[in-house]
Write a protein that holds these residues in place. Sequence first.
Motif, short mmCIF file in Angstrom:
data_model
loop_
_atom_site.label_atom_id
_atom_site.label_comp_id
_atom_site.label_asym_id
_atom_site.label_seq_id
_atom_site.Cartn_x
_atom_site.Cartn_y
_atom_site.Cartn_z
N MET A 116 0.85 -1.18 0.00
CA MET A 116 0.00 0.00 0.00
C MET A 116 0.90 1.24 0.00
N SER A 117 0.72 2.09 -0.98
CA SER A 117 1.56 3.26 -1.14
C SER A 117 1.19 4.34 -0.12
N HIS A 118 2.19 4.81 0.62
CA HIS A 118 1.95 5.89 1.58
C HIS A 118 1.57 7.18 0.86
N GLU A 119 2.18 7.42 -0.28
CA GLU A 119 1.92 8.65 -1.02
C GLU A 119 0.45 8.73 -1.44
N TRP A 120 -0.06 7.63 -2.01
CA TRP A 120 -1.45 7.62 -2.43
C TRP A 120 -2.39 7.70 -1.24
N LEU A 121 -2.05 7.00 -0.15
CA LEU A 121 -2.91 7.02 1.02
C LEU A 121 -3.05 8.43 1.59
N VAL A 122 -1.95 9.17 1.66
CA VAL A 122 -2.02 10.55 2.17
C VAL A 122 -2.88 11.40 1.25
N LYS A 123 -2.79 11.19 -0.06
CA LYS A 123 -3.63 11.94 -0.99
C LYS A 123 -5.10 11.64 -0.76
N PHE A 124 -5.42 10.37 -0.50
CA PHE A 124 -6.82 10.00 -0.24
C PHE A 124 -7.31 10.65 1.05
N GLU B 6 -9.16 -5.83 -15.89
CA GLU B 6 -9.03 -4.40 -15.62
C GLU B 6 -8.73 -4.14 -14.15
N LEU B 7 -9.21 -5.02 -13.27
CA LEU B 7 -8.92 -4.84 -11.85
C LEU B 7 -7.43 -5.04 -11.57
N ARG B 8 -6.81 -6.00 -12.25
CA ARG B 8 -5.36 -6.17 -12.07
C ARG B 8 -4.61 -4.91 -12.46
N GLU B 9 -5.00 -4.29 -13.57
CA GLU B 9 -4.35 -3.06 -13.99
C GLU B 9 -4.61 -1.93 -12.99
N ARG B 10 -5.83 -1.88 -12.48
CA ARG B 10 -6.17 -0.84 -11.50
C ARG B 10 -5.33 -1.01 -10.23
N PHE B 11 -5.22 -2.22 -9.72
CA PHE B 11 -4.43 -2.46 -8.52
C PHE B 11 -2.95 -2.18 -8.76
N ALA B 12 -2.43 -2.55 -9.90
CA ALA B 12 -1.01 -2.32 -10.19
C ALA B 12 -0.69 -0.83 -10.18
N LYS B 13 -1.64 -0.01 -10.60
CA LYS B 13 -1.41 1.44 -10.61
C LYS B 13 -1.20 1.97 -9.20
#
Length: 281
Positions: free
Chosen positions: A1-9, A104-111
């Motif tokens: 789980m990316s810290h950067e994305w989590l802080v943005k959320f 498409e979910l695999r691609e979404r999660f990989a992002k």
Amino acid sequence: MSHEWLVKFIEHRIADRRVVRHVKKWLRAGVLEDGRRIEAEEGTPQGGSISPLLANVYLHYVFDLWAHRWRRRRARGDCIIVRYADDFVVGFEHREEAEAFRAELRERFAKFKLELHPEKTRLIEFGRYAAERRRRRGEGKPETFDFLGFTHVCDRTRKGAFTVLRFPAAKRVRAKLAAIKESLWQRLHRPVAETGGWLRSVVGGWLRYYAVPRAYRWLSSFRRQVQWLWWRTLRRRGDKRKTTWERVFRLVARWLPLPRILHPYPDQRLAVRTQGKSPVR
């Protein structure tokens, strides 16, 4: 789980910088291994009280909102999505839509630096017409799947109507019995009443969780196995001649709760019945 994305959320919904700063501190807390502090660059602190909440926030943006939009724009048939923490089940009316969603979910999660579990993620044929279609193709019974500790099976009622049979997953049963066995050995020389009170709490909680319709025989089987484990432990305490089945039955009747079905079907649990308007006085 990316810290950067989590802080943005988090910042998307919370403007208070003090709250965001506290979240960042939690993420940087790391873990202790052999007395050494190891900083975590990804994920949430293992065992942290805030970790489940942060994981749900992350999956809300990564999965929930995206899946709802995909269902509204892409699905032609029925699509049902159930998620609890990081486990989820998605049901589709058409197989091609299920395959497209998974890709498409695999691609979404990989992002967002996530990935589907390679062993737990699978595509199965399940539902009202699964058994009939597989029989026409010369295949066996429909596959089953485990979700939230239950095994889900395509089944029929006595009147022949389709229903989903749910019962405790075998892996969960074995793990719970092994834990009870280990705890009983640790309590070998404790007072019988104390051990009985502990068993009543443990077995009662387990029975209440799995008390769904048509699961009575699995609940009864679990209670009998706990009874046998307790009998073996009592025989290790001293004179085996005094540890008769009659005594064990009395202890079990006193301390182990009987299985009961406590959770009705959703159409019964959520049904609303009114008796008409009451007269105004």
